[in-house]
Design a protein around this motif. Structure first.
Motif, mmCIF file in Angstrom:
data_model
loop_
_atom_site.group_PDB
_atom_site.id
_atom_site.type_symbol
_atom_site.label_atom_id
_atom_site.label_comp_id
_atom_site.label_asym_id
_atom_site.label_seq_id
_atom_site.Cartn_x
_atom_site.Cartn_y
_atom_site.Cartn_z
ATOM 1 N N GLN A 136 -18.024 6.353 -16.188
ATOM 2 C CA GLN A 136 -16.794 7.066 -16.531
ATOM 3 C C GLN A 136 -16.815 7.534 -17.982
ATOM 4 O OE1 GLN A 136 -14.463 8.217 -14.581
ATOM 5 N NE2 GLN A 136 -13.467 9.139 -16.349
ATOM 6 N N GLU A 137 -17.303 6.680 -18.892
ATOM 7 C CA GLU A 137 -17.376 7.053 -20.305
ATOM 8 C C GLU A 137 -18.323 8.230 -20.514
ATOM 9 O OE1 GLU A 137 -15.620 6.065 -22.885
ATOM 10 O OE2 GLU A 137 -14.458 4.655 -21.695
ATOM 11 N N ARG A 138 -19.458 8.211 -19.842
ATOM 12 C CA ARG A 138 -20.406 9.322 -19.961
ATOM 13 C C ARG A 138 -19.791 10.615 -19.458
ATOM 14 N NH1 ARG A 138 -26.277 6.705 -18.583
ATOM 15 N NH2 ARG A 138 -25.990 5.084 -20.108
ATOM 16 N N LYS A 139 -19.093 10.547 -18.339
ATOM 17 C CA LYS A 139 -18.433 11.741 -17.816
ATOM 18 C C LYS A 139 -17.436 12.292 -18.815
ATOM 19 C CE LYS A 139 -18.864 10.801 -12.875
ATOM 20 N NZ LYS A 139 -18.153 10.496 -11.628
ATOM 21 N N GLU A 140 -16.706 11.414 -19.471
ATOM 22 C CA GLU A 140 -15.721 11.840 -20.461
ATOM 23 C C GLU A 140 -16.402 12.501 -21.664
ATOM 24 O OE1 GLU A 140 -12.209 12.810 -22.092
ATOM 25 O OE2 GLU A 140 -12.530 12.025 -20.077
ATOM 26 N N VAL A 141 -17.506 11.919 -22.129
ATOM 27 C CA VAL A 141 -18.246 12.502 -23.252
ATOM 28 C C VAL A 141 -18.786 13.874 -22.860
ATOM 29 C CG1 VAL A 141 -20.319 12.278 -24.672
ATOM 30 C CG2 VAL A 141 -18.796 10.335 -24.384
ATOM 31 N N VAL A 142 -19.338 13.988 -21.659
ATOM 32 C CA VAL A 142 -19.864 15.268 -21.187
ATOM 33 C C VAL A 142 -18.737 16.288 -21.080
ATOM 34 C CG1 VAL A 142 -20.929 16.446 -19.213
ATOM 35 C CG2 VAL A 142 -21.882 14.288 -20.045
ATOM 36 N N ARG A 143 -17.570 15.873 -20.613
ATOM 37 C CA ARG A 143 -16.412 16.776 -20.552
ATOM 38 C C ARG A 143 -16.044 17.289 -21.944
ATOM 39 N NH1 ARG A 143 -14.389 14.030 -15.842
ATOM 40 N NH2 ARG A 143 -13.685 12.270 -17.056
ATOM 41 N N LYS A 144 -16.071 16.394 -22.940
ATOM 42 C CA LYS A 144 -15.724 16.793 -24.308
ATOM 43 C C LYS A 144 -16.769 17.738 -24.895
ATOM 44 C CE LYS A 144 -12.910 12.775 -25.407
ATOM 45 N NZ LYS A 144 -12.772 11.567 -26.230
ATOM 46 N N ILE A 145 -18.049 17.453 -24.662
ATOM 47 C CA ILE A 145 -19.103 18.351 -25.134
ATOM 48 C C ILE A 145 -18.947 19.712 -24.476
ATOM 49 C CG2 ILE A 145 -21.588 18.812 -25.107
ATOM 50 C CD1 ILE A 145 -21.999 15.755 -25.259
ATOM 51 N N THR A 146 -18.710 19.715 -23.177
ATOM 52 C CA THR A 146 -18.548 20.964 -22.432
ATOM 53 C C THR A 146 -17.356 21.754 -22.959
ATOM 54 O OG1 THR A 146 -19.571 20.006 -20.470
ATOM 55 C CG2 THR A 146 -18.176 21.943 -20.131
ATOM 56 N N ALA A 147 -16.237 21.093 -23.179
ATOM 57 C CA ALA A 147 -15.048 21.781 -23.693
ATOM 58 C C ALA A 147 -15.323 22.385 -25.064
ATOM 59 C CB ALA A 147 -13.869 20.811 -23.759
ATOM 60 N N LEU A 148 -15.981 21.643 -25.929
ATOM 61 C CA LEU A 148 -16.309 22.140 -27.260
ATOM 62 C C LEU A 148 -17.236 23.357 -27.180
ATOM 63 C CD1 LEU A 148 -16.269 21.710 -30.385
ATOM 64 C CD2 LEU A 148 -18.376 20.409 -30.044
ATOM 65 N N MET A 149 -18.278 23.257 -26.357
ATOM 66 C CA MET A 149 -19.226 24.361 -26.232
ATOM 67 C C MET A 149 -18.576 25.589 -25.607
ATOM 68 S SD MET A 149 -22.031 23.357 -27.606
ATOM 69 C CE MET A 149 -23.297 24.456 -27.014
ATOM 70 N N GLU A 150 -17.747 25.403 -24.592
ATOM 71 C CA GLU A 150 -17.078 26.544 -23.958
ATOM 72 C C GLU A 150 -16.134 27.230 -24.934
ATOM 73 O OE1 GLU A 150 -15.411 24.717 -20.468
ATOM 74 O OE2 GLU A 150 -17.172 25.246 -19.250
ATOM 75 N N LYS A 151 -15.483 26.441 -25.784
ATOM 76 C CA LYS A 151 -14.535 26.993 -26.746
ATOM 77 C C LYS A 151 -15.249 27.732 -27.879
ATOM 78 C CE LYS A 151 -11.072 25.594 -30.090
ATOM 79 N NZ LYS A 151 -11.047 24.648 -31.185
ATOM 80 N N ASP A 152 -16.336 27.148 -28.400
ATOM 81 C CA ASP A 152 -16.944 27.661 -29.623
ATOM 82 C C ASP A 152 -18.259 28.405 -29.458
ATOM 83 O OD1 ASP A 152 -14.861 26.618 -31.089
ATOM 84 O OD2 ASP A 152 -15.888 24.734 -31.527
ATOM 85 N N TRP A 153 -18.906 28.310 -28.327
ATOM 86 C CA TRP A 153 -20.257 28.871 -28.225
ATOM 87 C C TRP A 153 -20.268 30.393 -28.209
ATOM 88 C CZ3 TRP A 153 -24.934 26.940 -29.013
ATOM 89 C CH2 TRP A 153 -26.029 27.713 -28.653
ATOM 90 N N GLY A 154 -19.557 31.010 -27.308
ATOM 91 C CA GLY A 154 -19.619 32.468 -27.191
ATOM 92 C C GLY A 154 -20.987 32.888 -26.695
ATOM 93 N N ILE A 155 -21.581 33.833 -27.392
ATOM 94 C CA ILE A 155 -22.917 34.315 -27.046
ATOM 95 C C ILE A 155 -23.854 33.992 -28.204
ATOM 96 C CG2 ILE A 155 -24.341 36.347 -26.558
ATOM 97 C CD1 ILE A 155 -21.804 37.673 -25.456
ATOM 98 N N ALA A 156 -24.961 33.334 -27.895
ATOM 99 C CA ALA A 156 -25.997 33.108 -28.897
ATOM 100 C C ALA A 156 -26.997 34.237 -28.752
ATOM 101 C CB ALA A 156 -26.677 31.763 -28.679
ATOM 102 N N GLU A 157 -27.334 34.853 -29.844
ATOM 103 C CA GLU A 157 -28.272 35.962 -29.804
ATOM 104 C C GLU A 157 -29.607 35.515 -30.377
ATOM 105 O OE1 GLU A 157 -25.872 38.720 -32.058
ATOM 106 O OE2 GLU A 157 -25.386 39.766 -30.202
ATOM 107 N N LEU A 158 -30.513 35.111 -29.510
ATOM 108 C CA LEU A 158 -31.844 34.758 -29.966
ATOM 109 C C LEU A 158 -32.596 36.060 -30.175
ATOM 110 C CD1 LEU A 158 -34.089 31.957 -29.163
ATOM 111 C CD2 LEU A 158 -35.057 34.222 -28.778
ATOM 112 N N ARG A 159 -33.083 36.255 -31.389
ATOM 113 C CA ARG A 159 -33.787 37.498 -31.686
ATOM 114 C C ARG A 159 -34.884 37.240 -32.703
ATOM 115 N NH1 ARG A 159 -32.259 39.623 -36.429
ATOM 116 N NH2 ARG A 159 -32.934 41.714 -35.895
ATOM 117 N N GLN A 160 -35.815 38.146 -32.743
ATOM 118 C CA GLN A 160 -36.926 38.152 -33.682
ATOM 119 C C GLN A 160 -37.627 36.791 -33.770
ATOM 120 O OE1 GLN A 160 -36.024 40.250 -37.208
ATOM 121 N NE2 GLN A 160 -38.106 40.149 -37.963
#
Length: 157
Positions: free
Chosen positions: A90-114
């Motif tokens: 249950q704790e791992r699921k909660e941590v994964v939920r928090k990581i997912t929420a943070l990434m969905e909120k802040d990630w956007g599009i990463a532009e790997l280039r050059q």
């Protein structure tokens, strides 16, 4: 260093000159307690990654069994939340939920280039390998903002 002296001349004629126009827009796909997975923004990007990987493999003559999914997975140096006991799952699921929420909120599009051929100094620091010429410090991995990502080269090895 001998490995780099062998690989660099093989990549120089065909693959490394294409770096300035190599562009992969990547989106956050999912997270786990040990990694974050990215995905191509669409079929065109996915095809470009596949073709670029094929060009690297053909140029170097080195076999690579890594899939696109493997290459777009960032593994953590350690498990994010190594909980033991009855509430571990249950704790791992909660941590994964928090990581997912943070990434969905802040990630956007990463532009790997050059992409660059780099030599790793430590697990986090690298320098741009330029063959026989002096090596230049490369810009470290950057947060996924378009402005910052546009300035930061991404390592290819």
């Amino acid at each position: 260093d001998a490995c780099y002296r062998g690989v660099h001349p093989r990549l120089s004629p065909n693959v490394l000159p294409s770096a300035p126009w190599t562009y992969w827009p990547l989106r956050f796909e999912r997270a786990s307690a040990t990694s974050v997975m990215l995905a191509a923004m669409g079929p065109g990007c996915s095809s470009a990654i596949k073709e670029w990987t094929r060009a690297v493999q053909t140029s170097t003559g080195l076999r690579n069994s890594a899939t696109n999914r493997d290459m777009l997975t960032m593994s953590f140096a350690f498990e994010v939340f190594p909980v033991e006991g009855e509430k571990a799952q249950q704790e791992r699921k909660e941590v994964v939920r928090k990581i997912t929420a943070l990434m969905e909120k802040d990630w956007g599009i990463a532009e790997l280039r050059q992409p660059l051929l780099v030599t790793w100094q430590t697990h986090t620091d690298y320098v741009h390998y330029k063959g026989d010429s002096a090596q230049q410090p490369a810009i470290a991995a950057c947060p996924p903002s378009a402005e910052v990502a546009a300035r930061a080269p991404a390592p290819i090895f």
